[in-house]
Scaffold this motif. Sequence first.
Motif, PDB file in Angstrom:
ATOM      1  N   ALA A 299       0.812  -1.215   0.000  1.00  0.00           N
ATOM      2  CA  ALA A 299       0.000   0.000   0.000  1.00  0.00           C
ATOM      3  C   ALA A 299       0.848   1.269   0.000  1.00  0.00           C
ATOM      4  O   ALA A 299       0.374   2.334  -0.425  1.00  0.00           O
ATOM      5  CB  ALA A 299      -0.941  -0.003   1.203  1.00  0.00           C
ATOM      6  N   PHE A 300       2.093   1.200   0.467  1.00  0.00           N
ATOM      7  CA  PHE A 300       2.956   2.381   0.463  1.00  0.00           C
ATOM      8  C   PHE A 300       3.143   2.933  -0.952  1.00  0.00           C
ATOM      9  O   PHE A 300       3.389   4.131  -1.131  1.00  0.00           O
ATOM     10  CB  PHE A 300       4.329   2.053   1.053  1.00  0.00           C
ATOM     11  N   ILE A 301       3.036   2.090  -1.947  1.00  0.00           N
ATOM     12  CA  ILE A 301       3.234   2.516  -3.337  1.00  0.00           C
ATOM     13  C   ILE A 301       2.254   3.626  -3.707  1.00  0.00           C
ATOM     14  O   ILE A 301       2.568   4.534  -4.489  1.00  0.00           O
ATOM     15  CB  ILE A 301       3.063   1.318  -4.299  1.00  0.00           C
ATOM     16  N   TYR A 302       1.061   3.575  -3.123  1.00  0.00           N
ATOM     17  CA  TYR A 302      -0.010   4.499  -3.501  1.00  0.00           C
ATOM     18  C   TYR A 302      -0.095   5.715  -2.596  1.00  0.00           C
ATOM     19  O   TYR A 302      -0.975   6.564  -2.773  1.00  0.00           O
ATOM     20  CB  TYR A 302      -1.346   3.752  -3.496  1.00  0.00           C
ATOM     21  N   ALA A 303       0.803   5.837  -1.618  1.00  0.00           N
ATOM     22  CA  ALA A 303       0.790   6.986  -0.716  1.00  0.00           C
ATOM     23  C   ALA A 303       1.598   8.133  -1.314  1.00  0.00           C
ATOM     24  O   ALA A 303       2.700   7.935  -1.820  1.00  0.00           O
ATOM     25  CB  ALA A 303       1.368   6.594   0.642  1.00  0.00           C
TER      26      ALA A 303
ATOM     27  N   TYR B 291       0.121   8.634   6.771  1.00  0.00           N
ATOM     28  CA  TYR B 291      -0.295   8.315   8.136  1.00  0.00           C
ATOM     29  C   TYR B 291      -1.102   7.015   8.183  1.00  0.00           C
ATOM     30  O   TYR B 291      -0.883   6.154   9.045  1.00  0.00           O
ATOM     31  CB  TYR B 291      -1.131   9.450   8.723  1.00  0.00           C
ATOM     32  N   ALA B 292      -2.059   6.889   7.259  1.00  0.00           N
ATOM     33  CA  ALA B 292      -2.937   5.717   7.271  1.00  0.00           C
ATOM     34  C   ALA B 292      -2.159   4.431   7.017  1.00  0.00           C
ATOM     35  O   ALA B 292      -2.324   3.424   7.732  1.00  0.00           O
ATOM     36  CB  ALA B 292      -4.045   5.886   6.225  1.00  0.00           C
ATOM     37  N   VAL B 293      -1.305   4.449   6.002  1.00  0.00           N
ATOM     38  CA  VAL B 293      -0.547   3.247   5.667  1.00  0.00           C
ATOM     39  C   VAL B 293       0.492   2.943   6.750  1.00  0.00           C
ATOM     40  O   VAL B 293       0.667   1.787   7.163  1.00  0.00           O
ATOM     41  CB  VAL B 293       0.142   3.398   4.296  1.00  0.00           C
ATOM     42  N   ALA B 294       1.171   3.990   7.234  1.00  0.00           N
ATOM     43  CA  ALA B 294       2.192   3.793   8.266  1.00  0.00           C
ATOM     44  C   ALA B 294       1.576   3.240   9.545  1.00  0.00           C
ATOM     45  O   ALA B 294       2.187   2.398  10.223  1.00  0.00           O
ATOM     46  CB  ALA B 294       2.917   5.101   8.554  1.00  0.00           C
TER      47      ALA B 294
END
Length: 400
Positions: free
Chosen positions: A291-295, A302-305
């Motif tokens: 999911a970090f790819i799309y941040a 914040y949401a992914v982390a």
Amino acid sequence: MSERRYGWIMVTLGAFMTCIAIGAMFSLAVFLRPITESTGWSTTAVSSAMTLNFLAMGAAGFGWGALSDRIGPRPVVLAGAILLGLGLLLASRAQSALAFQVSFGLLVGIAVGSFFSPMIAAVMGWITGQRGLAVALVSVGVGVAPMTMSPFAAWLITQMDWRSAQVVIAVLAWATLVPAALFVRRPPAAPAAEPAGGARASLRDAFFSAPFIVLALTFFACCAAHAGPIFHTVSYAMACGIAPLAAVTVYSVEGLAGLGGRLALGVAADRLGVKRVLIAGLVIQALAAFAFIYASRLGEFYAVAATFGFAYGGVMPLYAVLAREYFGQRILGAVFGAAAMVSSLGMALGPAIGGWVFDTFGEYTWMYIYSGAIGLGAVAIALAFPPFPRAAGEASPAAA
């Protein structure tokens, strides 16, 4: 003071010491850009110091753990405290990338290895029930470090150059860890239910057993999955246009979520069984890495982390619980230290691969793809854990 009460004091000491030690080591994530800009050293060269950190921490952790089984944890963590400050001080004076890698990479890594495995083993000797929660609380220090030491390091950078900032952190390490080490005590004698046999034979059998092989490989793949994102997320956020101080808060959010994950998964392991909780956490970790790819915005980071931190923070203490259930207390320091040594190889891959990916492609996308894929590999390996032996210490819900 009763043994039970002092056991929880040991938990507090372990959490505090791991916070300072891990926080000092991971301050390199905050110093990465200032060091490269000030010295002209490449991102790969500076990131390689963190790779050496993990390799040295793992190898030394095995030795420190075996030593603590023999002489107790106090002299081990005291030596580590002194060495940690020395390594940071020498790193602040380094005039070449190689000198920095040796001082910050090797010396700091060896020093940090003296805290985690010996303190985890000692705490599990003091605490007879709720081991999942106890180990989770010790490792809380790892989650608190990004919320305390990292912002402190970032503030120091705004007040002085990176060399002076590292001197301050070295003095802080000495001033806090040396006194704390003096309160560390060896756990009471192991109960009669512990496995019998010679120490060498037990270790030899343990290292070639199916439980240890699965434990070590799962630990390795898990750490390989999250090492890169942990170390490079601040730089990734900055590359996406987020201000440096705001980017550091992403790291802090990840650490705060990891704190919650340690407590939640530790309690869940005591109630639901450590193996099934571990597997669930590994699945979440792998998906969050992708999911970090799309941040790209601060809220998205914040949401992914938060999700990623909750997962990797939650699963990390569970490996010690697994080691205790399979192998008992008497050789726990050596066994868990050996598993942590293997895991450190996975941790070592992340910073170096991430640095190479960024230097080569100018972005971090392929690092996160690699992290997610190897995270799914950790899930597959964990499914191979055999049943717990009935004689491995007293029964507990964690052994479900």
